[in-house]
Design an enzyme around this catalytic site. Structure first.
Site, mmCIF file in Angstrom:
data_model
loop_
_atom_site.group_PDB
_atom_site.id
_atom_site.type_symbol
_atom_site.label_atom_id
_atom_site.label_comp_id
_atom_site.label_asym_id
_atom_site.label_seq_id
_atom_site.Cartn_x
_atom_site.Cartn_y
_atom_site.Cartn_z
ATOM 1 N N SER A 142 -2.681 -4.628 8.590
ATOM 2 C CA SER A 142 -1.333 -5.023 8.217
ATOM 3 C C SER A 142 -0.331 -4.462 9.221
ATOM 4 O O SER A 142 -0.583 -3.405 9.825
ATOM 5 C CB SER A 142 -0.988 -4.474 6.827
ATOM 6 O OG SER A 142 0.398 -4.547 6.563
ATOM 7 N N TYR A 155 -0.689 2.534 1.400
ATOM 8 C CA TYR A 155 -1.079 1.262 2.020
ATOM 9 C C TYR A 155 -1.065 1.366 3.546
ATOM 10 O O TYR A 155 -2.007 0.922 4.224
ATOM 11 C CB TYR A 155 -0.113 0.183 1.543
ATOM 12 C CG TYR A 155 -0.358 -1.195 2.078
ATOM 13 C CD1 TYR A 155 -1.396 -1.989 1.578
ATOM 14 C CD2 TYR A 155 0.461 -1.733 3.060
ATOM 15 C CE1 TYR A 155 -1.602 -3.277 2.050
ATOM 16 C CE2 TYR A 155 0.266 -3.018 3.541
ATOM 17 C CZ TYR A 155 -0.767 -3.778 3.029
ATOM 18 O OH TYR A 155 -0.966 -5.053 3.510
ATOM 19 N N LYS A 159 -4.286 0.936 5.988
ATOM 20 C CA LYS A 159 -4.342 -0.140 6.981
ATOM 21 C C LYS A 159 -4.444 0.409 8.404
ATOM 22 O O LYS A 159 -5.075 -0.209 9.270
ATOM 23 C CB LYS A 159 -3.124 -1.041 6.835
ATOM 24 C CG LYS A 159 -3.123 -1.871 5.555
ATOM 25 C CD LYS A 159 -4.370 -2.742 5.417
ATOM 26 C CE LYS A 159 -4.256 -3.749 4.297
ATOM 27 N NZ LYS A 159 -5.487 -4.568 4.150
#
Length: 303
Positions: A142, A155, A159
């Site tokens: 991401s 997150y 990632k």
């Protein structure tokens, strides 16, 4: 191109009951692959398998532990006889700023994204190496993992770790003919709809059926989930046999190769660096052009 045809190949796509994962599974099947669809929602798995048809089978499982990864690989082998492609798409969000993020918020996201990518890739690599015919492992990263993002400690860390694993596994699996790449997608999903600058444009496109405006597709690199699938199919194919260890961005009209972390500026001091020497030289030396951080805010054109 014949080397873009996936006939005879078998793929697993985690988190493929809806959204980007479903688009990946549908595109791989359309290119000729058999696909194992995975989601935690039984209804989503059933609907996805029905939509894809005989080329798909479904596994309801929460990605993260070894048992789920082994179950996915076993389903591919038992139903279709082999495994050639893995796309690790499964993920969840638990967004909070650092001082409000709980242990569970952090651990849950790391378990699904980072540990789930690890366990699924490990199980797939074991099977692909046993087959001795190479393979394709496609990890979904991401922009948050490349640049950081407000409220996404868990997150972004996961990632970023996924991109690092792609580089590491590209080294480890090269001899077996298994490529490993990280894809950095940007698409109109429920997550991007939460970005204030994007939400009204996405809503309007869905209401009217008109394509996204050029500034969004080109400047921001944001389009539909289907815009991302060409890269997935390409990386899964024989045409991409020499692409490995890369982080590749795609979205809207934009295709990009992300750079790997590298030393930007270097300075030397005989005998080493004291704190005072660093303070004295920083602004005019290695720190004269500091790196940016965070995903840049979208810039829609002036009305």
């Amino acid at each position: 191109m014949d080397d873009m045809i996936l006939t005879g190949k078998v793929a697993i796509v985690t988190g493929s009951g809806r959204g980007l994962g479903l688009a990946y599974a549908e595109a791989l099947a359309a290119a000729g692959a058999k696909v194992v669809v995975n989601d935690v929602d039984p209804a989503a798995v059933e609907a996805a398998v029905a939509e894809i048809g005989d080329a798909a089978t479904g596994v309801v499982a929460a990605v993260g532990d070894t048992a789920s990864a082994d179950q996915l690989v076993a389903a591919a082998v038992e139903r279709f006889g082999r495994l050639d492609i893995l796309v690790t798409n499964a993920g969840i969000l638990r967004d909070k700023v650092l001082w409000k993020m709980s242990d569970d918020d952090f651990d849950d996201v790391i378990r699904v994204h980072l540990r789930g990518t690890f366990t699924c890739a490990r199980a797939a690599a074991v099977r692909m190496r046993e087959q001795g015919e190479g393979g394709r492992i496609i990890l979904i990263s991401s922009p948050a993992g490349q640049r950081g993002n407000f409220g996404q400690t868990n997150y972004a860390a996961a990632k970023a770790g996924i991109a690092a694993m792609a580089r590491t596994w590209a080294l480890e699996l090269a001899r077996g003919g298994i490529t490993v790449n990280a894809v950095v997608p940007v698409a109109a999903t429920e997550m991007t709809r939460t970005i204030p600058a994007f939400a009204p444009v996405i809503d309007e496109a869905e209401r009217t059926g008109q394509p996204f405006p050029a500034w969004l597709r080109r400047d921001e690199g944001l389009g539909t989930v289907e815009d991302v699938t060409g890269l997935i199919v390409h990386l899964a194919s024989d045409a991409a046999k020499d692409i490995t260890g890369q982080a590749i961005g795609i979205g809207g009209d934009r295709l990009a190769l992300w750079s790997h972390p590298t030393e930007k500026a270097v300075a030397f001091a005989d005998g080493g660096w004291s704190a005072a020497a660093i303070a004295e030289s920083w602004a005019s030396g290695v720190g004269s052009d500091p790196e940016t951080y965070g995903i840049p805010a979208p810039k829609p054109p002036a009305a």
